[in-house]
Design a protein around this motif. Structure first.
Motif, PDB file in Angstrom:
ATOM      1  N   SER A 217       0.822  -1.235  -0.090  1.00 32.44           N
ATOM      2  CA  SER A 217       0.173   0.195   0.020  1.00 32.44           C
ATOM      3  C   SER A 217       0.788   1.367  -0.085  1.00 32.44           C
ATOM      4  CB  SER A 217      -0.864   0.044   1.187  1.00 32.44           C
ATOM      5  OG  SER A 217      -0.173  -0.111   2.264  1.00 32.44           O
TER       6      SER A 217
ATOM      7  N   ALA B 264      -5.070   6.671   6.563  1.00 29.23           N
ATOM      8  CA  ALA B 264      -5.512   5.611   5.686  1.00 29.23           C
ATOM      9  C   ALA B 264      -4.543   5.316   4.524  1.00 29.23           C
ATOM     10  CB  ALA B 264      -6.614   6.265   5.163  1.00 29.23           C
ATOM     11  N   LYS B 265      -4.695   3.876   4.019  1.00 29.06           N
ATOM     12  CA  LYS B 265      -3.732   3.710   2.911  1.00 29.06           C
ATOM     13  C   LYS B 265      -4.548   2.947   1.833  1.00 29.06           C
ATOM     14  CE  LYS B 265      -0.513   1.601   6.469  1.00 29.06           C
ATOM     15  NZ  LYS B 265       0.343   0.607   6.840  1.00 29.06           N
ATOM     16  N   THR B 266      -3.756   3.260   0.560  1.00 34.87           N
ATOM     17  CA  THR B 266      -4.451   2.721  -0.505  1.00 34.87           C
ATOM     18  C   THR B 266      -3.544   1.579  -0.973  1.00 34.87           C
ATOM     19  OG1 THR B 266      -5.185   5.023  -1.147  1.00 34.87           O
ATOM     20  CG2 THR B 266      -4.972   3.538  -2.851  1.00 34.87           C
ATOM     21  N   GLY B 267      -4.395   0.507  -1.445  1.00 37.23           N
ATOM     22  CA  GLY B 267      -3.665  -0.909  -2.040  1.00 37.23           C
ATOM     23  C   GLY B 267      -3.206  -0.572  -3.224  1.00 37.23           C
TER      24      GLY B 267
ATOM     25  N   GLN C 271      -2.408  -2.142  -6.913  1.00 40.47           N
ATOM     26  CA  GLN C 271      -2.796  -3.124  -7.725  1.00 40.47           C
ATOM     27  C   GLN C 271      -1.561  -3.431  -8.469  1.00 40.47           C
ATOM     28  OE1 GLN C 271      -6.577  -2.578  -9.740  1.00 40.47           O
ATOM     29  NE2 GLN C 271      -7.366  -1.383  -8.154  1.00 40.47           N
TER      30      GLN C 271
ATOM     31  N   GLY D 184      -2.793   7.014   1.789  1.00 40.66           N
ATOM     32  CA  GLY D 184      -4.043   7.435   1.293  1.00 40.66           C
ATOM     33  C   GLY D 184      -4.161   8.992   1.270  1.00 40.66           C
ATOM     34  N   GLU D 185      -5.241   9.361   0.613  1.00 38.94           N
ATOM     35  CA  GLU D 185      -5.466  10.980   0.790  1.00 38.94           C
ATOM     36  C   GLU D 185      -5.948  11.469   2.144  1.00 38.94           C
ATOM     37  OE1 GLU D 185      -8.369  11.712  -2.019  1.00 38.94           O
ATOM     38  OE2 GLU D 185      -7.244  11.224  -3.963  1.00 38.94           O
TER      39      GLU D 185
ATOM     40  N   GLY E 132      -4.592  -4.327  -3.489  1.00 45.69           N
ATOM     41  CA  GLY E 132      -3.225  -4.450  -2.581  1.00 45.69           C
ATOM     42  C   GLY E 132      -3.016  -5.368  -1.899  1.00 45.69           C
TER      43      GLY E 132
ATOM     44  N   ARG F 247      -9.402  -8.112  -2.463  1.00 47.49           N
ATOM     45  CA  ARG F 247      -9.053  -6.495  -1.904  1.00 47.49           C
ATOM     46  C   ARG F 247      -7.776  -5.896  -2.839  1.00 47.49           C
ATOM     47  NH1 ARG F 247      -8.330  -8.088   4.099  1.00 47.49           N
ATOM     48  NH2 ARG F 247      -7.221  -9.611   2.844  1.00 47.49           N
TER      49      ARG F 247
END
Length: 211
Positions: A61, A69-72, A74, A64-65, A102, A100
């Motif tokens: 990950s 938070a985290k963004t996986g 792909q 995130g914004e 990430g 899911r």
């Protein structure tokens, strides 16, 4: 009180089933950071138990914004390889994408107890990666056994006692049925005694070797 106990047991069983389906919580996962990427590795079902099917799971990950938070990421394994190591042995893992973003997993059946390390190497979107990540130690089935199994030595000793008792009954029965069987019978009894003594010595040696 009984209904509450049943409810708790039901929740535990449900948690195990969910973990087996691939959604277990990360109890002892390890996370390392490579520039902006967080790479998390651990077992799908914890604690891992020798002989039981499991998965080595990955989470890759970026921040995130929203803070915290985290963004996986792909397709993170497009240019990455993962290798699991145990002692001097190694095995390249086949990586499957999770539902899911990430998240990735590789099925595995641990065959020995002890420590394993996962090496992740290659690149993620041009960022070079080469890290060794320890994962939770593989346990024996004793962590799941209930009631606890008796030691192997106890079972061997019980079997030995039963065999010796049966031999003693046979000898006493033979003595009771004949007044004087003569030297041949005495020799046979002596031979059986030697055989029984050999069995005792063999079992004792086996038990010492197991300790």
């Amino acid at each position: 009180m009984e209904d509450k106990s049943l409810s708790v047991n039901g929740l535990l069983i449900l948690a195990i089933l969910i973990g087996g389906a691939g959604f277990s919580a990360a109890y002892a996962h390890t996370t390392v950071s490579v520039e902006q990427y967080d790479i998390e590795v651990g077992w799908g079902i914890e604690p891992p138990v020798v002989g039981l099917k499991n998965d080595i799971v990955f989470g890759i990950s970026v921040p995130g914004e929203v803070e915290g938070a985290k963004t996986g990421v792909q397709s993170a394994f497009q240019n990455l390889e993962a290798t699991v190591k145990f002692g001097g042995l190694s095995k390249e893992l086949d990586i499957n994408a999770d539902t899911r973003a990430g998240h990735y997993r590789s099925p595995i059946i641990p065959t020995k107890t002890g420590s394993m390390t996962v090496n992740v190497a290659g690149e993620i979107n041009g960022v070079p990666v080469d890290v060794d990540i320890p994962i939770e130690d593989v346990e024996t089935t004793a962590v799941l056994d209930f009631p606890p199994r008796s030691s192997a030595g106890d079972g061997d000793i019980a079997s030995l006692k039963a065999a010796m008792s049966a031999l003693q009954r046979d000898l006493e029965s033979g003595t009771a049925t004949g007044q004087d069987a003569g030297p041949a019978y005495d020799f046979a009894v002596f031979g059986m005694s030697l055989g029984a003594a050999g069995v005792v010595l063999a079992v004792v040696a086996m038990l010492k070797k197991r300790k």
